[in-house]
Design a protein around this motif. Structure first.
Motif, PDB file in Angstrom:
ATOM      1  N   TYR A 150       0.866  -1.179   0.000  1.00 22.07           N
ATOM      2  CA  TYR A 150       0.000   0.000   0.000  1.00 22.07           C
ATOM      3  C   TYR A 150       0.900   1.225   0.000  1.00 22.07           C
ATOM      4  O   TYR A 150       1.783   1.355   0.851  1.00 22.07           O
ATOM      5  N   ILE A 151       0.705   2.088  -0.990  1.00 26.95           N
ATOM      6  CA  ILE A 151       1.485   3.325  -1.065  1.00 26.95           C
ATOM      7  C   ILE A 151       0.535   4.495  -0.960  1.00 26.95           C
ATOM      8  O   ILE A 151      -0.445   4.589  -1.704  1.00 26.95           O
ATOM      9  N   TYR A 152       0.838   5.374  -0.021  1.00 21.94           N
ATOM     10  CA  TYR A 152       0.029   6.567   0.216  1.00 21.94           C
ATOM     11  C   TYR A 152       0.896   7.781  -0.070  1.00 21.94           C
ATOM     12  O   TYR A 152       2.027   7.863   0.416  1.00 21.94           O
ATOM     13  N   ASP A 153       0.395   8.723  -0.850  1.00 20.79           N
ATOM     14  CA  ASP A 153       1.070   9.970  -1.195  1.00 20.79           C
ATOM     15  C   ASP A 153       2.316   9.671  -2.037  1.00 20.79           C
ATOM     16  O   ASP A 153       3.392   9.416  -1.518  1.00 20.79           O
ATOM     17  N   PHE A 154       2.141   9.735  -3.343  1.00 24.34           N
ATOM     18  CA  PHE A 154       3.205   9.354  -4.270  1.00 24.34           C
ATOM     19  C   PHE A 154       4.379  10.332  -4.298  1.00 24.34           C
ATOM     20  O   PHE A 154       5.400  10.045  -4.908  1.00 24.34           O
ATOM     21  N   LEU A 155       4.258  11.473  -3.653  1.00 18.65           N
ATOM     22  CA  LEU A 155       5.409  12.369  -3.514  1.00 18.65           C
ATOM     23  C   LEU A 155       6.243  11.976  -2.303  1.00 18.65           C
ATOM     24  O   LEU A 155       7.469  11.950  -2.359  1.00 18.65           O
ATOM     25  N   SER A 156       5.587  11.646  -1.198  1.00 22.94           N
ATOM     26  CA  SER A 156       6.299  11.249   0.013  1.00 22.94           C
ATOM     27  C   SER A 156       6.603   9.754   0.038  1.00 22.94           C
ATOM     28  O   SER A 156       7.545   9.317   0.687  1.00 22.94           O
ATOM     29  N   MET A 157       5.782   8.965  -0.641  1.00 25.15           N
ATOM     30  CA  MET A 157       5.956   7.510  -0.742  1.00 25.15           C
ATOM     31  C   MET A 157       5.888   6.786   0.606  1.00 25.15           C
ATOM     32  O   MET A 157       6.763   6.003   0.960  1.00 25.15           O
ATOM     33  N   TRP A 158       4.818   7.056   1.353  1.00 22.65           N
ATOM     34  CA  TRP A 158       4.570   6.249   2.545  1.00 22.65           C
ATOM     35  C   TRP A 158       4.263   4.846   2.049  1.00 22.65           C
ATOM     36  O   TRP A 158       3.286   4.641   1.340  1.00 22.65           O
ATOM     37  N   THR A 159       5.082   3.877   2.411  1.00 23.16           N
ATOM     38  CA  THR A 159       4.936   2.520   1.903  1.00 23.16           C
ATOM     39  C   THR A 159       4.668   1.559   3.059  1.00 23.16           C
ATOM     40  O   THR A 159       5.393   1.559   4.051  1.00 23.16           O
ATOM     41  N   PHE A 160       3.624   0.765   2.893  1.00 17.77           N
ATOM     42  CA  PHE A 160       3.215  -0.189   3.917  1.00 17.77           C
ATOM     43  C   PHE A 160       3.196  -1.585   3.311  1.00 17.77           C
ATOM     44  O   PHE A 160       2.665  -1.779   2.217  1.00 17.77           O
ATOM     45  N   LEU A 161       3.744  -2.533   4.020  1.00 21.40           N
ATOM     46  CA  LEU A 161       3.729  -3.929   3.630  1.00 21.40           C
ATOM     47  C   LEU A 161       2.598  -4.588   4.405  1.00 21.40           C
ATOM     48  O   LEU A 161       2.568  -4.527   5.639  1.00 21.40           O
ATOM     49  N   ILE A 162       1.671  -5.187   3.695  1.00 20.89           N
ATOM     50  CA  ILE A 162       0.458  -5.725   4.312  1.00 20.89           C
ATOM     51  C   ILE A 162       0.412  -7.223   4.066  1.00 20.89           C
ATOM     52  O   ILE A 162       0.536  -7.682   2.921  1.00 20.89           O
ATOM     53  N   GLU A 163       0.224  -7.966   5.159  1.00 19.13           N
ATOM     54  CA  GLU A 163       0.197  -9.416   5.029  1.00 19.13           C
ATOM     55  C   GLU A 163      -1.005 -10.003   5.755  1.00 19.13           C
ATOM     56  O   GLU A 163      -1.311  -9.609   6.878  1.00 19.13           O
ATOM     57  N   LEU A 164      -1.646 -10.933   5.083  1.00 24.52           N
ATOM     58  CA  LEU A 164      -2.778 -11.638   5.659  1.00 24.52           C
ATOM     59  C   LEU A 164      -2.272 -12.560   6.760  1.00 24.52           C
ATOM     60  O   LEU A 164      -1.384 -13.377   6.539  1.00 24.52           O
ATOM     61  N   ALA A 165      -2.842 -12.425   7.956  1.00 26.48           N
ATOM     62  CA  ALA A 165      -2.462 -13.269   9.076  1.00 26.48           C
ATOM     63  C   ALA A 165      -3.445 -14.406   9.290  1.00 26.48           C
ATOM     64  O   ALA A 165      -3.055 -15.501   9.703  1.00 26.48           O
ATOM     65  N   ASP A 166      -4.751 -14.159   9.013  1.00 24.66           N
ATOM     66  CA  ASP A 166      -5.760 -15.156   9.301  1.00 24.66           C
ATOM     67  C   ASP A 166      -7.052 -14.816   8.571  1.00 24.66           C
ATOM     68  O   ASP A 166      -7.317 -13.650   8.267  1.00 24.66           O
ATOM     69  N   VAL A 167      -7.829 -15.844   8.294  1.00 30.03           N
ATOM     70  CA  VAL A 167      -9.186 -15.685   7.781  1.00 30.03           C
ATOM     71  C   VAL A 167     -10.078 -16.483   8.728  1.00 30.03           C
ATOM     72  O   VAL A 167      -9.823 -17.667   8.972  1.00 30.03           O
ATOM     73  N   ALA A 168     -11.072 -15.825   9.288  1.00 33.27           N
ATOM     74  CA  ALA A 168     -11.930 -16.484  10.274  1.00 33.27           C
ATOM     75  C   ALA A 168     -13.362 -15.996  10.125  1.00 33.27           C
ATOM     76  O   ALA A 168     -13.629 -15.032   9.398  1.00 33.27           O
ATOM     77  N   GLY A 169     -14.246 -16.634  10.830  1.00 37.96           N
ATOM     78  CA  GLY A 169     -15.636 -16.207  10.835  1.00 37.96           C
ATOM     79  C   GLY A 169     -15.801 -14.969  11.703  1.00 37.96           C
ATOM     80  O   GLY A 169     -14.991 -14.690  12.579  1.00 37.96           O
ATOM     81  N   PRO A 170     -16.862 -14.211  11.477  1.00 35.26           N
ATOM     82  CA  PRO A 170     -17.095 -13.001  12.279  1.00 35.26           C
ATOM     83  C   PRO A 170     -17.518 -13.361  13.708  1.00 35.26           C
ATOM     84  O   PRO A 170     -18.085 -14.428  13.947  1.00 35.26           O
ATOM     85  N   LYS A 171     -17.203 -12.457  14.627  1.00 36.16           N
ATOM     86  CA  LYS A 171     -17.634 -12.623  16.020  1.00 36.16           C
ATOM     87  C   LYS A 171     -18.924 -11.836  16.212  1.00 36.16           C
ATOM     88  O   LYS A 171     -19.018 -10.681  15.796  1.00 36.16           O
ATOM     89  N   ASP A 172     -19.895 -12.452  16.841  1.00 36.17           N
ATOM     90  CA  ASP A 172     -21.168 -11.784  17.092  1.00 36.17           C
ATOM     91  C   ASP A 172     -20.953 -10.498  17.878  1.00 36.17           C
ATOM     92  O   ASP A 172     -20.155 -10.452  18.820  1.00 36.17           O
ATOM     93  N   GLY A 173     -21.661  -9.448  17.469  1.00 39.16           N
ATOM     94  CA  GLY A 173     -21.601  -8.176  18.168  1.00 39.16           C
ATOM     95  C   GLY A 173     -20.379  -7.326  17.857  1.00 39.16           C
ATOM     96  O   GLY A 173     -20.177  -6.277  18.453  1.00 39.16           O
ATOM     97  N   THR A 174     -19.539  -7.767  16.908  1.00 39.60           N
ATOM     98  CA  THR A 174     -18.338  -7.016  16.551  1.00 39.60           C
ATOM     99  C   THR A 174     -18.583  -6.239  15.265  1.00 39.60           C
ATOM    100  O   THR A 174     -19.086  -6.786  14.281  1.00 39.60           O
ATOM    101  N   ALA A 175     -18.234  -4.974  15.286  1.00 41.87           N
ATOM    102  CA  ALA A 175     -18.356  -4.123  14.096  1.00 41.87           C
ATOM    103  C   ALA A 175     -17.020  -4.138  13.340  1.00 41.87           C
ATOM    104  O   ALA A 175     -15.954  -3.964  13.944  1.00 41.87           O
TER     105      ALA A 175
END
Length: 178
Positions: free
Chosen positions: A94-119
């Motif tokens: 994920y790159i935010y602001d192409f002049l400053s080049m804030w760069t974030f490395l994003i990795e999937l840790a888990d896929v799970a079912g939703p928890k009741d009552g959680t937004a």
């Protein structure tokens, strides 16, 4: 399904957020959570990129279509998280602001079912604060395009081969450009 990600600022200090988001949420929703959780202003261009295990950028998913119809562009608003991320392809850049080049490395840790009552989406863990300016980046040429002298012979053509008549041989008149 709920996708749990770790988003890490590409820097020497530890700055990351663990985020849970629904798989059917758009990448624009994910972008909004990232800008809010890292306290970025949210008023700059940004893009996600699919990535391989070596963090090489692949397909772009841009915030806006700036192509003028010249090439197909996938936008964040028209692409869901589950369309681009899976356990087989768990990484995004994920790159935010192409002049400053804030760069974030994003990795999937888990896929799970939703928890009741959680937004969702929600930030479930946070470490560190963003520095005042984006970390410096060192860019490298793709070695597939470099010749043995470090140049790019394919794109250089005849320009720097010492041929003083190069421009004289061209089929354009510099005064007829307008």
């Amino acid at each position: 399904m709920i996708y749990r990600f770790r988003a890490i600022l590409d820097a020497t200090q530890d700055v990351f957020r663990d985020i849970e988001i629904e798989g059917n949420a758009t990448l624009e929703d994910f972008h909004n959570v990232l800008t809010q959780s890292f306290q970025l202003p949210g008023d700059e261009m940004a893009s996600f990129y699919s990535s391989d295990e070596d963090w090489n950028q692949n397909e772009e998913f841009s915030l806006f279509d700036m192509s003028d119809g010249t090439a197909p562009v996938r936008t964040m608003s028209a692409t869901t998280v589950e369309e681009v991320v899976s356990t087989e392809k768990p990484q995004l850049i994920y790159i935010y602001d192409f002049l400053s080049m804030w760069t974030f490395l994003i990795e999937l840790a888990d896929v799970a079912g939703p928890k009741d009552g959680t937004a969702y989406p929600q930030v479930i863990f946070s470490i560190g604060e963003l520095p005042d300016s984006a970390p410096d980046k060192e860019f490298e040429a793709d070695p597939r395009f470099a010749d043995e002298t470090g140049g790019d012979e394919e794109y250089r053509g005849n320009i720097d081969d010492g041929d003083d008549d190069f421009y004289d041989e061209q089929s354009f008149d510099e005064y007829d450009l307008y």
